[in-house]
Design a protein around this motif. Structure first.
Motif, PDB file in Angstrom:
ATOM      1  N   THR A   1       0.832  -1.204   0.000  1.00 36.88           N
ATOM      2  CA  THR A   1       0.000   0.000   0.000  1.00 36.88           C
ATOM      3  C   THR A   1       0.866   1.252   0.000  1.00 36.88           C
ATOM      4  O   THR A   1       0.573   2.239  -0.698  1.00 36.88           O
ATOM      5  N   LYS A   2       1.955   1.224   0.774  1.00 39.75           N
ATOM      6  CA  LYS A   2       2.800   2.412   0.920  1.00 39.75           C
ATOM      7  C   LYS A   2       3.709   2.632  -0.282  1.00 39.75           C
ATOM      8  O   LYS A   2       3.952   3.762  -0.684  1.00 39.75           O
ATOM      9  N   TRP A   3       4.193   1.535  -0.864  1.00 39.46           N
ATOM     10  CA  TRP A   3       5.131   1.660  -1.976  1.00 39.46           C
ATOM     11  C   TRP A   3       4.373   1.766  -3.298  1.00 39.46           C
ATOM     12  O   TRP A   3       3.329   1.142  -3.498  1.00 39.46           O
TER      13      TRP A   3
ATOM     14  N   PHE B   1       8.647  -0.560  -6.527  1.00 41.59           N
ATOM     15  CA  PHE B   1       8.935  -1.984  -6.645  1.00 41.59           C
ATOM     16  C   PHE B   1       9.774  -2.273  -7.886  1.00 41.59           C
ATOM     17  O   PHE B   1      10.587  -3.196  -7.903  1.00 41.59           O
ATOM     18  N   CYS B   2       9.569  -1.489  -8.944  1.00 42.70           N
ATOM     19  CA  CYS B   2      10.375  -1.657 -10.152  1.00 42.70           C
ATOM     20  C   CYS B   2      11.853  -1.367  -9.861  1.00 42.70           C
ATOM     21  O   CYS B   2      12.749  -1.975 -10.455  1.00 42.70           O
ATOM     22  N   GLU B   3      12.105  -0.420  -8.957  1.00 40.69           N
ATOM     23  CA  GLU B   3      13.475  -0.027  -8.625  1.00 40.69           C
ATOM     24  C   GLU B   3      14.097  -0.907  -7.541  1.00 40.69           C
ATOM     25  O   GLU B   3      15.317  -0.916  -7.369  1.00 40.69           O
ATOM     26  N   MET B   4      13.289  -1.629  -6.776  1.00 47.19           N
ATOM     27  CA  MET B   4      13.777  -2.366  -5.615  1.00 47.19           C
ATOM     28  C   MET B   4      14.824  -3.404  -5.990  1.00 47.19           C
ATOM     29  O   MET B   4      14.597  -4.263  -6.840  1.00 47.19           O
TER      30      MET B   4
ATOM     31  N   VAL C   1       6.889  -0.015   8.608  1.00 46.43           N
ATOM     32  CA  VAL C   1       6.883  -0.050   7.147  1.00 46.43           C
ATOM     33  C   VAL C   1       7.580   1.202   6.628  1.00 46.43           C
ATOM     34  O   VAL C   1       7.019   2.287   6.655  1.00 46.43           O
ATOM     35  N   PRO C   2       8.815   1.061   6.176  1.00 43.54           N
ATOM     36  CA  PRO C   2       9.565   2.215   5.696  1.00 43.54           C
ATOM     37  C   PRO C   2       9.245   2.507   4.230  1.00 43.54           C
ATOM     38  O   PRO C   2       8.700   1.671   3.509  1.00 43.54           O
ATOM     39  N   SER C   3       9.589   3.704   3.793  1.00 43.23           N
ATOM     40  CA  SER C   3       9.514   4.020   2.365  1.00 43.23           C
ATOM     41  C   SER C   3      10.798   3.523   1.709  1.00 43.23           C
ATOM     42  O   SER C   3      11.767   3.166   2.392  1.00 43.23           O
ATOM     43  N   LEU C   4      10.831   3.508   0.396  1.00 45.21           N
ATOM     44  CA  LEU C   4      12.041   3.089  -0.302  1.00 45.21           C
ATOM     45  C   LEU C   4      13.195   4.039   0.014  1.00 45.21           C
ATOM     46  O   LEU C   4      14.338   3.601   0.180  1.00 45.21           O
TER      47      LEU C   4
END
Length: 255
Positions: free
Chosen positions: A203-205, A210-213, A230-233
């Motif tokens: 939900t947060k990301w 996710f493409c960059e993870m 739940v951290p941000s990227l």
């Protein structure tokens, strides 16, 4: 007072499902262009496909599938006995230019409770094929419920052009993150917490996140699971969160 603000019912739709046919027998009747598309869809889903059609009716693509051994070929027209195999077909797809024969296939399938699709005859279809966008594990199906297949294709292309080029890779990464999480917290008692935490991450990301993870990012984000954070990227990467600049009219001229 009980709320009545529930979703509105919109009749006339289909129950769109991701039907798992891996390892299951599917019978395709016909060998032309429509049958070729049906066969490819079934093979993409790892089904066991049998094609019933005289060799003279196979188009180049279906003939190639037969020659390479990825489908079983019965070189003759359909016979009712083709439905009485052991095990029986899980699905039947009929794509022949013979309305009478097609209707007979549908009736025989109905009597055996075998779901069937009779090409270009919506009333004689237990299920429809939509237009599918595919990128690795990501599949998006657009259905017009038999009203306009070309419109489904146009809509699918419109959606595909607006998705990130590596959206499929992002889905793969999410799957890897879930597997890693299970190894970090394998206990059955952690199940509810795992599901809730993954839901909050998704939900947060953003999809772009996710493409960059990277795999390193995955390992770092998992360190936040134990404290249930739940951290941000950007937080995972130790980057500063930037607030968008808002013009407050504190300089210059304005009207």
């Amino acid at each position: 007072m009980a709320t009545t603000n529930f979703p509105k019912i919109q009749g006339g739709g289909s129950l769109i499902l991701a039907w798992q046919v891996r390892g299951r027998p599917i019978l395709v009747i016909g060998g032309g262009d429509v049958a070729a598309g049906r066969i490819l869809n079934c093979l993409d889903a790892d089904a066991i496909v049998t094609v019933v059609c005289p060799s003279s009716g196979l188009n180049p693509e279906v003939a190639h599938r037969v020659a390479t051994g990825v489908v079983t070929h019965i070189d003759r027209p359909f016979e009712v006995a083709d439905l009485d195999t052991t095990p029986p077909p899980s699905l039947v797809m009929c794509a022949v230019d013979d309305p009478v024969a097609s209707s007979q296939v549908y009736k025989e399938c109905q009597s055996r409770r075998i779901p069937s699709n009779i090409a270009d005859v919506p009333p004689e279809c237990d299920f429809y094929f939509g237009s599918v966008y595919r990128d690795g594990p990501l599949q998006i199906m657009v259905s017009t419920n038999g009203n306009g297949p070309r419109m489904a294709a146009l809509t699918r292309r419109w959606i595909g052009k607006r998705l990130p080029k590596n959206a499929g890779r992002a889905i793969v990464r999410v799957g890897m993150l879930r597997k890693k999480l299970r190894s970090v917290a394998p206990a059955p008692t952690e199940g509810e917490k795992r599901m809730k935490w993954m839901t909050e991450v998704c939900t947060k990301w953003s999809l772009e996140d996710f493409c960059e993870m990277s795999e390193e990012d995955m390992d770092k984000v998992l360190t936040y699971y134990a404290p249930n954070e739940v951290p941000s990227l950007k937080e995972v990467r130790g980057e500063e969160e930037t607030e968008p600049e808002v013009f407050d009219y504190s300089f210059g001229w304005w009207i």
